[in-house]
Every structure is written in structure tokens, then in C-alpha cells.
Design a protein around this motif. Sequence first.
Motif, short mmCIF file in Angstrom:
data_model
loop_
_atom_site.label_atom_id
_atom_site.label_comp_id
_atom_site.label_asym_id
_atom_site.label_seq_id
_atom_site.Cartn_x
_atom_site.Cartn_y
_atom_site.Cartn_z
N SER A 286 0.84 -1.18 0.00
CA SER A 286 0.00 0.00 0.00
C SER A 286 0.89 1.24 0.00
O SER A 286 2.10 1.16 0.25
N MET B 24 0.96 3.68 2.19
CA MET B 24 1.54 3.93 3.50
C MET B 24 2.67 2.97 3.81
O MET B 24 3.69 3.36 4.40
N GLU B 25 2.52 1.70 3.43
CA GLU B 25 3.60 0.73 3.66
C GLU B 25 4.86 1.12 2.89
O GLU B 25 5.97 1.04 3.43
N PHE C 189 6.25 4.57 4.43
CA PHE C 189 6.85 4.36 5.75
C PHE C 189 8.19 3.65 5.61
O PHE C 189 9.18 4.05 6.24
N VAL D 238 6.52 -1.39 9.30
CA VAL D 238 5.10 -1.72 9.42
C VAL D 238 4.81 -3.03 8.71
O VAL D 238 3.67 -3.49 8.67
N ALA E 195 -2.84 3.65 13.91
CA ALA E 195 -3.67 4.18 12.84
C ALA E 195 -2.79 4.85 11.79
O ALA E 195 -1.66 5.26 12.07
N TRP E 196 -3.32 4.97 10.57
CA TRP E 196 -2.51 5.49 9.46
C TRP E 196 -2.00 6.90 9.76
O TRP E 196 -0.87 7.25 9.39
N TYR E 197 -2.83 7.73 10.43
CA TYR E 197 -2.38 9.09 10.71
C TYR E 197 -1.29 9.11 11.78
O TYR E 197 -0.46 10.02 11.81
N HIS E 198 -1.28 8.12 12.68
CA HIS E 198 -0.19 8.03 13.64
C HIS E 198 1.09 7.55 12.95
O HIS E 198 2.19 8.01 13.27
N GLN E 199 0.94 6.62 12.02
CA GLN E 199 2.11 6.19 11.24
C GLN E 199 2.66 7.34 10.41
O GLN E 199 3.89 7.48 10.26
N LEU E 200 1.77 8.17 9.88
CA LEU E 200 2.23 9.33 9.13
C LEU E 200 2.97 10.30 10.04
O LEU E 200 3.97 10.93 9.62
#
Length: 455
Positions: free
Chosen positions: A52, A54-55, A58, A71, A411-416
Amino acid sequence: MRFSSPLGRQEGRGAALRRRPGQLIIVGFAGAIAVGTLLLLLPIAASSAPASFMEALFTATSAVCVTGLIVTDTPVFWSGFGEAVILVLIQLGGLGVMTVASLLGVLVSRRLDLSSRLVAAESTRTVGLGDVRQMLVRVVILAAVVETAVALVLAVRFAVAYDEPLGRAVWHGVFHSISAYNNAGFALFSLSLIDFVADPWICVPICIATILGGLGLPVVLEVLRERRRPGRWSVHTKITLLMTALLLAGGTLFFLVAEWDNPATMGTLDTGGRILASFTQSAQARTAGYNSVSTGDMHTETWLGTVILMFIGGGSAGTAGGIKVTTFAVLAVVIWSELRGDPDATVFDRRISPATQRQALTMALLAVAIVVLPTLWMTALSPFTVDQILFEVTSAFTTTGLSTGITAQLAWYHQLALVALMFIGRLGPVTLGTALALRASRRLYRLPESAPIIG
């Protein structure tokens, strides 16, 4: 009416970039992350389903910023092509950090007046002002020598002791040596170094590469040049080596005591295994990111001690993160001098300038704010405890890569937010330190002095 030629405009833009080196650095690293993200998004980069966005983002950020937070399970999720992309990003990121830090040191020296340049030269003994090309060559040569030596040891060990096929053993040796020297912490084993916790032929070479990469180019070059005359080492080199030794020894003792009876980490090992595991954790906690025992199963107080080691970090102009050992040492000297009532903060028979003291204080307090604010925000919006969030945030900002195991569950926003912290933590201290030095100016007047009540 004024006319300007295209050549004049190009020269003007070049001068602007020289005046604002931080902008060029940020654009360069952001570009590397963007390219890495696109490559990791390719179907060929993943073992099964494509990554994805985000993956990919990150992982690319973690590799370029030589952090190691993940992740996805690196050896399971990514294909051989994906692993190669990650390795190239790590190498580019690590060499880029060392090169940028050294080049900015040259830039700062050029912008100082003659007296300040003499002080800077005596303090750091980095490469000469006109020796940029030679400095770049030294960065590459040092990396190649260390990484090759460690890769050979690891490859032989993987092939002989663990019956790995020769090609796979060489690949594992190369990958982990580059990752270790650049303080990245990426591993081709799902459990990092846990399966090798009692194997000194795996853990020690990786720790040596980590320490050398974290010392910084100026320190390593000066030690090699003046190896027979340590009395001529600069204050910067002496502080870096002393603090590194103290933190390694202190960290080893701390982990040994804190985890001695923990059956989930070191409790089942013999004495030698516990000492090796403690030393490995001490070396890796200062921004390298490998772990030979389960970080998530450590005691809460061990997490706190690890957070402190991560926050301090390694040496300047190296691949390590954190506020740097020199910043921590300067603050410690200032506090000790104040407690003694000494008007000057001195170390190794040298007085630390007020400007350096202010820069160290600024760096440390900004770092505290950058860690605390995201920790409060993420704790309020996630099901995890404050100690887990503090650990992850500190690990991201200090580009360490250790994790309690919650990174992929955020959550995605925390990973961001962690992506932003890795980027800030990798480039922030370098560019901020340069900016503070370049902004130094002299006033033609001084305002009346005041003394607010402290305490």
C-alpha cells in the motif's frame, strides 16, 4: 530599467542555495524518499500483494532516514528486489547524512570570521576548507572498508555455523553490515537478532559497525591520523569517545541489572550470554535499532532507560541520531560548572563558548518538545499506553528503530506522524545546528543586564 541575463539569474539561484543549504538538503532527502516509495509500490517489490502507499512510504522513509521502524515483516513481505531497494536507500541515506554533515561543517567554517574559524578548526579538526572532494572520498572509503570487513565475517559465520547457501550467506552479510554501519537496524530475519543472542560472531561485528558509523567521520579520521598521539585529539573527539565509552558501559550494566531475571528476555541465558545481550542492547539502543532480545517483553523501567539512551544518541556527523553525545556532554558540563559556582564551563582544559552552550540548550529543549507533544496527541487517540507511545515516538525521532511491537498496529495518521518524526529527527539536528551557527552575529551594543529569580 534593469535587465538580467539568464546566466545572472542562475548564479543568483546558486548563491541563494548556498545561503540556504538546509533547503537543498531537505529537497534532496525528500526526493530520495519519493523515488524509494515509487519503487516499493511496484508489484515486483513485494512477495505477494503489492504494498500500500503507507507501507511503501513508511518503509522508504525509514530506510532513507536510517531508522529501522517497520510496518511490514521485511524478509516476508518484500521480495528480493524490494530488499535491494531498501538496502540502496539505506546506503544513500547513511552516506548522505555523513556527507551532508561534513559539508555543512565546511560551510559553517567558511562563514565564520578568522578567529572563529581558528577555534572551529582546533575544536573539530575536520577536513580543510578546500578539501571537499577528498572528504567525500574518505566518506566512501571508510564506509566501504568497514562494511566489507563486517560483511565477510558475517557471511562466513552464516555459511559455516548456520549452513546457509553461499549466495544467501553473502547477501545476509552484505545487507546486515550496510544496515549496521548506517545505524539503520533493518534485518532479514523476522526476529531481528534474537536467534543470535548468544553468538558473538554475529552480534559483536554488527555492534562494531554500529559504533563506528555512529562516531562520525571527523572522529574516526582524527583517531586514525593521530592514533599514536591521543594527546593531540581535539576536544570534540575526546568528548565523543569518552561519552560513547561511558554510555556503552553504563548501558550494558543497566540492561544486565534490569533484565537479569526476566525469562522473556535474558533470564534463560548463561552469564556470558546475558553480558553479550546487554552489550548488544546498549550499542543498538543508541540509534541502531537491532535487538537481540524481545523489546516488547522488557520491563517498563527498561523501556525508560532505553528511551534515555535513544534520546542521547551518538556522535555528530555520523549515521546515529538523537541530540548527540556532544550536546549531552556540554549540558552536563554546564550544570556541573553551575553547581560548583564556576563562571566558565570547561572540559579538557578548554572553555566552552557561550554560543555553544546556547546551541546545546536550544537543541535539547526543542528535541524534548518534539518528543513530548506527539506523545500526548497519540496517547489521547490510541488504545496504547503512554510508555509504549513514548517509546515509539522517541525511536522515530532519534532514528533508532527499536519498537515495543505496536508500529504496525497504529492508525494510518499516527504512522504518518512517525514518518514526519523520522524525517525531522534525521535532518533536523544537522540543519538546525548549522542554522544556529550561521545565524551567529555581533551586536554593536548590549542591553542592561537583568537577573530573574530562578527556582
